[in-house]
Design an enzyme around this catalytic site. Structure first.
Site, mmCIF file in Angstrom:
data_model
loop_
_atom_site.group_PDB
_atom_site.id
_atom_site.type_symbol
_atom_site.label_atom_id
_atom_site.label_comp_id
_atom_site.label_asym_id
_atom_site.label_seq_id
_atom_site.Cartn_x
_atom_site.Cartn_y
_atom_site.Cartn_z
ATOM 1 N N VAL A 1 42.726 0.834 94.489
ATOM 2 C CA VAL A 1 42.807 2.178 93.913
ATOM 3 C C VAL A 1 41.487 2.929 94.053
ATOM 4 O O VAL A 1 41.441 4.058 94.533
ATOM 5 C CB VAL A 1 43.208 2.107 92.419
ATOM 6 C CG1 VAL A 1 43.164 3.502 91.782
ATOM 7 C CG2 VAL A 1 44.587 1.498 92.270
ATOM 8 N N THR B 1 44.336 -3.703 85.266
ATOM 9 C CA THR B 1 44.797 -3.920 83.884
ATOM 10 C C THR B 1 45.887 -4.995 83.943
ATOM 11 O O THR B 1 47.079 -4.678 83.974
ATOM 12 C CB THR B 1 45.349 -2.622 83.260
ATOM 13 O OG1 THR B 1 46.165 -1.930 84.229
ATOM 14 C CG2 THR B 1 44.221 -1.710 82.830
ATOM 15 N N ARG C 1 31.738 -7.595 97.904
ATOM 16 C CA ARG C 1 32.585 -6.436 98.176
ATOM 17 C C ARG C 1 31.728 -5.242 98.616
ATOM 18 O O ARG C 1 32.065 -4.546 99.571
ATOM 19 C CB ARG C 1 33.398 -6.081 96.932
ATOM 20 C CG ARG C 1 34.241 -4.811 97.042
ATOM 21 C CD ARG C 1 35.310 -4.899 98.088
ATOM 22 N NE ARG C 1 36.290 -3.824 97.963
ATOM 23 C CZ ARG C 1 37.114 -3.467 98.929
ATOM 24 N NH1 ARG C 1 37.094 -4.097 100.088
ATOM 25 N NH2 ARG C 1 37.985 -2.487 98.741
ATOM 26 N N CYS D 1 51.618 -3.930 89.713
ATOM 27 C CA CYS D 1 52.148 -2.776 88.988
ATOM 28 C C CYS D 1 53.514 -3.052 88.366
ATOM 29 O O CYS D 1 53.637 -3.223 87.166
ATOM 30 C CB CYS D 1 52.230 -1.570 89.930
ATOM 31 S SG CYS D 1 50.625 -0.980 90.494
#
Length: 418
Positions: free
Chosen positions: A12, A81, A35, A256
């Protein structure tokens, strides 16, 4: 042109940082040094952005140093999350990110959250953390916004800029500023929600609705299997009506759809309501991996094949097709169920990182299919393009049972499909 700091550079955060980085100064912050080093070298292992796109974001820089983001006036938090082992929302990454921002935030700054949460989380769980760390007062010294991500990993058609963006702010004025900010990069337009809670609720029901619809067709698949009816043929026939929703059965994983309904369910229970349909859909969808494995074993038994110590081939371990993301994949449920039947299971996935799969699931991926004849069963769990190129007649000629979870193979060469 305020400077933006994007906290979290995953599926994202990175596309967001790249798009804004084409127009204004952006600092991408990530705690994972490997990263950051990867992105500085012009590579993105998630494949969400290309090397050329990283080059085009000429105002974008990357860092692991919290001091570097102190110069920003807008902080966009895009961290995972997840849920814990009991399927309860785990806000740890969100809290940690809020603590980080709280250490450097200045008067007048805006913090925008993109992570999927339950209604109220931004103002009730995140804002107090920023206040505590900064000593500043919400909606007086600093402000917040919420603009939920709608990234579809691996999708090169529905990308960040082509998906309409929901925006919101903690005051009407901040809402307008947040909306104008995203309007700079979102070609599809924006929708300014009336409040942060409305925006949070809108996001969490998007995936919950999809989860429930898939659960319905998964249940139909189980019913029609008992009746000897091909589910795909039924759906194709029903789909000739203009308002029939074209959902397909399958295993629902990822970060998700397989997670977000639990966030809504948790909040519902906190306010005194037990959500029946939402949780029923989750239970049914979470059962599909074991169902596929069990049905495959039944077919093996009917064919007179030995199950114990039999060799099985699982095609695909990522959570969806043509994407390297293995987070919350439900293909692992098929693998574990087959192992419980004392079978030996090879896993082949040209998209997944061998290192990541080993670290996350303890599985050593095979590099290629060297012997078609040794497998008693083959389960196509993920519809990667490469799997369409395999010669399934070689499996059939050796008597292997083929279960096509994704219903992408010709009906006459498979023994079962959802």
């Amino acid at each position: 042109m305020k400077t933006i700091a994007v906290i979290g550079l995953g599926y994202v955060g990175l596309p967001l940082a790249v798009e804004f980085g084409k127009k204004r100064k952006v600092i991408g912050f990530e705690i994972n040094k490997a990263r950051v080093d990867e992105l500085k070298s012009g590579k993105d292992h998630t494949l969400e952005t290309s090397s050329q796109e990283l080059k085009d974001a000429k105002f974008l820089s990357f860092t692991t140093d919290i001091e570097d983001i102190r110069q920003a006036q807008i902080f966009i938090i895009a961290v995972p999350t997840p849920t814990d082992k009991n399927n309860r929302p785990d806000l740890t990454p969100l809290v940690k990110a809020s603590e980080t921002v709280g250490k450097v935030i200045k008067n007048g700054d805006i913090v925008i959250y993109e992570s999927t949460v339950y209604p109220g989380a931004t103002e009730e769980d995140c804002v107090p953390v920023i206040e505590k760390m900064s000593g500043k007062e919400f909606n007086k010294d600093f402000f917040v916004g919420y603009s939920p991500e709608r990234i579809n990993p691996g999708d090169k058609v529905h990308t960040l800029t082509t998906i309409k963006k929901i925006t919101s702010g903690s005051t009407p004025e901040i809402g307008k500023e947040v909306n104008e900010l995203y309007s700079e990069i979102i070609k599809a337009g924006t929708h300014l929600a009336t409040s942060i809670k409305v925006a949070e609720a809108a996001k969490v029901i998007e995936n919950s609705q999809r989860d429930i619809n898939i659960a319905f067709v998964n249940e139909l698949s189980k019913i029609f299997n008992l009746m000897g009816i091909d589910t795909l043929e039924v759906l194709e026939a029903a789909g000739t009506k203009w308002n029939f929703l074209p959902f397909r059965p399958g295993m629902v994983g990822g970060h998700c759809i397989g997670v977000d309904p639990f966030y809504l369910a948790q909040k519902a229970q906190e306010v005194g309501y037990h959500p029946e349909i939402i949780l029923a859909g989750r239970r049914l969808n979470d059962s599909m991996g074991a169902y596929v494995a069990t049905e495959t074993v039944k077919l093996m038994v009917k064919a007179g094949k030995q199950v114990k110590n039999a060799k099985a081939l699982l095609l695909g371990i990522t959570f969806k097709e043509n994407c390297p993301d293995i987070r919350n994949t439900r293909a692992i449920d098929v693998y574990r169920e087959l192992k419980d039947f004392a079978m030996e299971v090879d896993v082949f996935d040209p998209w997944a990182s061998k290192k990541d799969v080993k670290n996350e699931y303890g599985i050593d991926l095979i590099d290629k299919i060297s012997d078609y004849k040794k497998y008693s069963c083959v389960i196509l769990a993920v519809s990667h393009n490469q799997f369409l190129e395999l010669d399934y007649s070689k499996f059939k000629n050796s008597g292997a049972i083929i279960f096509d979870v994704k219903s992408i193979l010709p009906k006459d060469i498979v023994d079962a499909r959802l």
